[in-house]
Design a protein around this motif. Structure first.
Motif, short mmCIF file in Angstrom:
data_model
loop_
_atom_site.label_atom_id
_atom_site.label_comp_id
_atom_site.label_asym_id
_atom_site.label_seq_id
_atom_site.Cartn_x
_atom_site.Cartn_y
_atom_site.Cartn_z
N MET A 1 -20.91 106.65 26.68
CA MET A 1 -21.65 107.62 25.91
C MET A 1 -20.69 108.72 25.49
SD MET A 1 -24.79 110.18 27.05
CE MET A 1 -24.51 109.91 28.75
N SER A 2 -20.70 109.06 24.21
CA SER A 2 -19.91 110.20 23.76
C SER A 2 -20.86 111.31 23.32
CB SER A 2 -18.98 109.79 22.63
OG SER A 2 -19.72 109.29 21.55
N LEU A 3 -20.37 112.52 23.38
CA LEU A 3 -21.20 113.69 23.12
C LEU A 3 -20.65 114.50 21.97
CD1 LEU A 3 -21.70 114.85 26.81
CD2 LEU A 3 -23.30 113.55 25.42
N ALA A 4 -21.54 115.15 21.26
CA ALA A 4 -21.17 116.09 20.21
C ALA A 4 -21.71 117.45 20.63
CB ALA A 4 -21.77 115.67 18.88
N TYR A 5 -21.07 118.49 20.17
CA TYR A 5 -21.50 119.85 20.48
C TYR A 5 -21.75 120.61 19.19
CZ TYR A 5 -19.97 118.80 25.18
OH TYR A 5 -19.83 118.23 26.42
N GLY A 6 -22.70 121.49 19.21
CA GLY A 6 -23.01 122.31 18.05
C GLY A 6 -23.75 123.55 18.49
N THR A 7 -24.28 124.28 17.54
CA THR A 7 -25.05 125.48 17.87
C THR A 7 -26.34 125.50 17.06
OG1 THR A 7 -23.90 126.80 16.21
CG2 THR A 7 -23.03 126.90 18.43
N PHE A 8 -27.37 126.02 17.68
CA PHE A 8 -28.61 126.37 17.00
C PHE A 8 -28.68 127.88 17.07
CE2 PHE A 8 -30.98 122.21 18.16
CZ PHE A 8 -30.45 121.59 17.05
N GLU A 9 -29.08 128.51 15.98
CA GLU A 9 -29.19 129.96 16.02
C GLU A 9 -30.26 130.46 15.06
OE1 GLU A 9 -25.95 132.25 13.97
OE2 GLU A 9 -25.01 130.27 13.97
N GLU A 22 -25.53 108.74 20.33
CA GLU A 22 -26.49 107.67 20.06
C GLU A 22 -27.76 108.23 19.42
OE1 GLU A 22 -27.14 105.69 23.74
OE2 GLU A 22 -25.12 104.86 23.80
N GLU A 23 -28.05 109.50 19.64
CA GLU A 23 -29.25 110.12 19.11
C GLU A 23 -29.01 110.84 17.78
OE1 GLU A 23 -32.11 109.53 20.43
OE2 GLU A 23 -31.18 108.46 22.08
N PHE A 24 -27.76 111.11 17.45
CA PHE A 24 -27.44 111.88 16.26
C PHE A 24 -26.13 111.36 15.70
CE2 PHE A 24 -26.42 115.82 13.92
CZ PHE A 24 -27.65 116.04 13.32
N ARG A 25 -26.14 110.85 14.49
CA ARG A 25 -24.94 110.23 13.91
C ARG A 25 -23.80 111.24 13.74
NH1 ARG A 25 -28.89 108.62 10.35
NH2 ARG A 25 -27.94 109.85 8.71
N VAL A 26 -22.60 110.82 14.07
CA VAL A 26 -21.41 111.65 13.89
C VAL A 26 -21.27 111.97 12.41
CG1 VAL A 26 -18.90 111.70 14.07
CG2 VAL A 26 -20.26 110.70 15.91
N ALA A 49 -26.11 129.56 28.48
CA ALA A 49 -27.22 128.60 28.48
C ALA A 49 -26.90 127.50 27.48
CB ALA A 49 -28.52 129.30 28.10
N GLU A 50 -27.42 126.31 27.73
CA GLU A 50 -27.11 125.17 26.88
C GLU A 50 -28.28 124.19 26.89
OE1 GLU A 50 -23.09 123.09 26.95
OE2 GLU A 50 -24.27 121.87 28.32
N PHE A 51 -28.56 123.58 25.73
CA PHE A 51 -29.51 122.49 25.65
C PHE A 51 -28.76 121.19 25.72
CE2 PHE A 51 -32.44 125.46 23.39
CZ PHE A 51 -33.56 125.25 24.18
N GLU A 52 -29.22 120.27 26.55
CA GLU A 52 -28.68 118.90 26.58
C GLU A 52 -29.74 118.03 25.91
OE1 GLU A 52 -27.70 117.95 30.61
OE2 GLU A 52 -26.36 119.66 30.79
N LEU A 53 -29.52 117.72 24.63
CA LEU A 53 -30.52 117.02 23.84
C LEU A 53 -30.41 115.51 24.02
CD1 LEU A 53 -30.31 119.04 20.51
CD2 LEU A 53 -31.83 119.39 22.46
N ASP A 54 -31.55 114.87 24.23
CA ASP A 54 -31.58 113.42 24.26
C ASP A 54 -32.41 112.86 23.12
OD1 ASP A 54 -34.20 113.88 25.11
OD2 ASP A 54 -33.81 113.33 27.17
N ARG A 55 -32.91 113.77 22.26
CA ARG A 55 -33.72 113.34 21.12
C ARG A 55 -33.58 114.35 19.99
NH1 ARG A 55 -37.70 113.15 24.22
NH2 ARG A 55 -38.86 115.00 23.67
#
Length: 60
Positions: A1-9, A22-26, A49-55
């Motif tokens: 599993m690979s992960l991407a990081y971003g921000t919501f604001e 797997e849940e969000f295309r690169v 604080a951080e969200f770990e999104l699975d969907r």
């Protein structure tokens, strides 16, 4: 599993999100004009604080 990081604001807060590729295309872009529905786990530490999104579902 690979992960991407971003921000919501918004006007009050900026938060880091960790998204399973797997849940969000690169390379897929989401801007302030998009609406999305997310689901996952909220992780609040001492320094950040951080969200770990699975969907992630793009609504518009």
């Amino acid at each position: 599993m690979s992960l991407a990081y971003g921000t919501f604001e918004d006007a009050t807060v900026r938060i880091t999100v960790e998204i399973d590729n797997e849940e969000f295309r690169v390379g897929q872009t989401v801007s302030a004009e998009h609406q999305c529905r997310t689901g996952g786990e909220f992780d609040k530490g001492l320094l950040k604080a951080e969200f770990e999104l699975d969907r992630v579902i793009l609504l518009s």
